[in-house]
Design a protein around this motif. Structure first.
Motif, PDB file in Angstrom:
ATOM      1  N   THR A  38       0.844  -1.201   0.000  1.00  0.00           N
ATOM      2  CA  THR A  38       0.000   0.000   0.000  1.00  0.00           C
ATOM      3  C   THR A  38       0.877   1.247   0.000  1.00  0.00           C
ATOM      4  O   THR A  38       2.059   1.225   0.385  1.00  0.00           O
ATOM      5  CB  THR A  38      -0.920   0.016   1.223  1.00  0.00           C
ATOM      6  N   ALA A  82      -4.737   4.121   0.438  1.00  0.00           N
ATOM      7  CA  ALA A  82      -5.175   2.733   0.257  1.00  0.00           C
ATOM      8  C   ALA A  82      -4.784   2.162  -1.105  1.00  0.00           C
ATOM      9  O   ALA A  82      -4.958   0.954  -1.342  1.00  0.00           O
ATOM     10  CB  ALA A  82      -6.684   2.625   0.442  1.00  0.00           C
ATOM     11  N   THR A 122      -2.313   0.797  -4.168  1.00  0.00           N
ATOM     12  CA  THR A 122      -1.181  -0.128  -4.121  1.00  0.00           C
ATOM     13  C   THR A 122      -0.194   0.166  -5.236  1.00  0.00           C
ATOM     14  O   THR A 122      -0.558   0.716  -6.294  1.00  0.00           O
ATOM     15  CB  THR A 122      -1.653  -1.589  -4.245  1.00  0.00           C
ATOM     16  N   PRO A 179      -7.760   0.428  -4.785  1.00  0.00           N
ATOM     17  CA  PRO A 179      -8.050  -0.738  -3.944  1.00  0.00           C
ATOM     18  C   PRO A 179      -9.288  -1.464  -4.429  1.00  0.00           C
ATOM     19  O   PRO A 179     -10.226  -0.852  -4.941  1.00  0.00           O
ATOM     20  CB  PRO A 179      -8.276  -0.119  -2.554  1.00  0.00           C
TER      21      PRO A 179
END
Length: 415
Positions: free
Chosen positions: A288, A323, A325, A414
């Motif tokens: 993250t 949040a 990645t 996410p």
């Protein structure tokens, strides 16, 4: 996944078995549709005609003696007189005719019921034969005797067994098996149906085997591809780890030479914190934005100690992107790349900005080339670009203007 594939194969085999059963027994279905009466009125038998009984004409009565001849007028006709015996015979004939018609209608109904029952048994029988043969021909389990030829021989043996227990309809209306019918080799209809079912089973089995082998090859190629990507990724990560450790130990050695024991101890703690992240999360493909920025914050302390206030790293990433990645260890090589190729002095401190924009993490720094540039190892930016290609299938964006060097790292939303 395996259970889902088995259920899917069973559903396909069942559907094909139903179609084969209907097509093979199509003639029976047509026969019942044609022989079934369309309305109740059409099922009523025709009323039999009443037998015409010849009424005998009585002979003329003799002329009385002593009387002259009596002439009949031309328009006078003798009156017909019906005998009681003749009338009784006509009634008997009519009753016999109606009895025969009623018996004929009853026989027709019995024949239709008999054929309907036989057709139902025949449909279920052919369905069972087709389902068993299709299951044998589509058996893809890995065992020693699972070749196509052996499955074909097994279907032939099953074909003989199914022929012996095939239902047969006798002329008396009984349903028996071929083995009990007394006509073992004189059932062309059963032979034709079983041959058609067997042909469909072996053709579908061959098609299914080819498709299964193709899918198996695709899965194997995908597995080999993933193994290759994992190996390449691990190779790239293993290149980063020693390089980062080498630079950190150089900074620690500088503190030791200066004799700052407290700073060296704090530096060791922060270095262990950053290296713990490299070992734990560095082996993961994705992390993250929050974890990556926490690592960058710890790494920033190591650089601040090394450059003594001449380097400033500004983190300006909104919380809305935390949040998301991205590949692990993506920002640190860019910071290290900026430090390595630019002049950092007290008069000209280096400001590195980390921000986010339009689904990208943006790392920018001013361009101040060193008078004597260091020889590159090819690990930093090239390594990062390769890892992005392997993990995300996307490319990083590198923009170089007259005064700034900007690298944009794609990030994923996410799930």
């Amino acid at each position: 996944m395996l259970k889902r594939g088995r259920y899917r194969k069973l559903a396909a085999n069942t559907l094909i078995a139903i179609l084969v059963s209907v097509l093979v027994n199509f003639s029976y279905l047509v026969f019942l549709m044609v022989s079934r009466p369309s309305s109740p009125q059409s099922a009523e038998p025709a009323r039999p005609r009443t037998e015409q009984v010849a009424t005998p004409t009585p002979p003329p009565s003799p002329t009385p003696v002593g009387q002259g001849d009596v002439s009949l007028r031309p328009d006078d006709e003798p009156t017909e007189v019906i005998d009681a015996d003749s009338l009784k015979g006509a009634i008997i004939i009519r009753e016999e005719s109606m009895t025969k018609m009623s018996r004929h209608r009853s026989n027709e109904q019995m024949t239709q019921q008999m054929w309907a029952r036989f057709m139902g048994i025949e449909l279920v029988y052919i369905f069972a034969v087709a389902l068993v043969m299709l299951s044998v021909m589509t058996d893809t389990r890995r065992h020693r005797y699972n070749s196509y030829f052996l499955r074909l021989l097994l279907c032939v043996a099953l074909l003989v067994v199914f022929f012996l227990i095939a239902p047969q309809l006798t002329w008396r209306g009984y349903i028996v098996t071929t083995l009990n019918s007394g006509h073992l080799f004189f059932n062309p209809m059963s032979i034709l149906k079983l041959a058609a079912t067997f042909l469909v089973a072996i053709l579908y089995g061959k098609i299914y085997e080819l498709l299964y082998k193709k899918q198996e090859m695709e899965v194997e190629n995908e597995r080999l591809k993933n193994e290759s990507l994992t190996w390449q990724y691990n190779t790239l990560v293993n290149q980063v780890n020693p390089h980062f450790l080498f630079n950190s130990l150089n900074s620690l050695a500088m503190l030791v030479r200066e004799g700052d024991t407290q700073a060296a101890q704090t530096y060791i703690d922060r270095m262990s914190q950053t290296y713990r992240y490299i070992i734990s999360d560095g082996n993961n493909e994705l992390t993250t934005v929050t974890d990556e920025l926490q690592f960058v914050d710890a790494y920033r302390y190591l650089l601040e100690v090394r450059y003594a206030g001449k380097l400033h790293i500004n983190i300006e990433v909104p919380e809305a992107y935390y949040a998301y990645t991205l590949p692990a260890l993506s920002i640190q090589p860019l910071i290290e790349n900026a430090v390595k190729h630019n002049t950092i002095t007290t008069a000209q401190p280096m400001d590195i900005t980390i921000s986010a924009s339009e689904g990208h993490i943006v790392v920018s720094n001013p361009i101040r080339p060193k008078i004597e540039p260091e020889k590159g190892t090819g690990i930093g930016l090239a390594n990062l670009a390769n890892r992005y290609e392997l993990i995300c299938g996307s490319k990083i964006v590198v923009e170089q203007t007259e005064g700034n060097f900007v690298v944009k790292l794609p990030i994923r939303q996410p799930k």
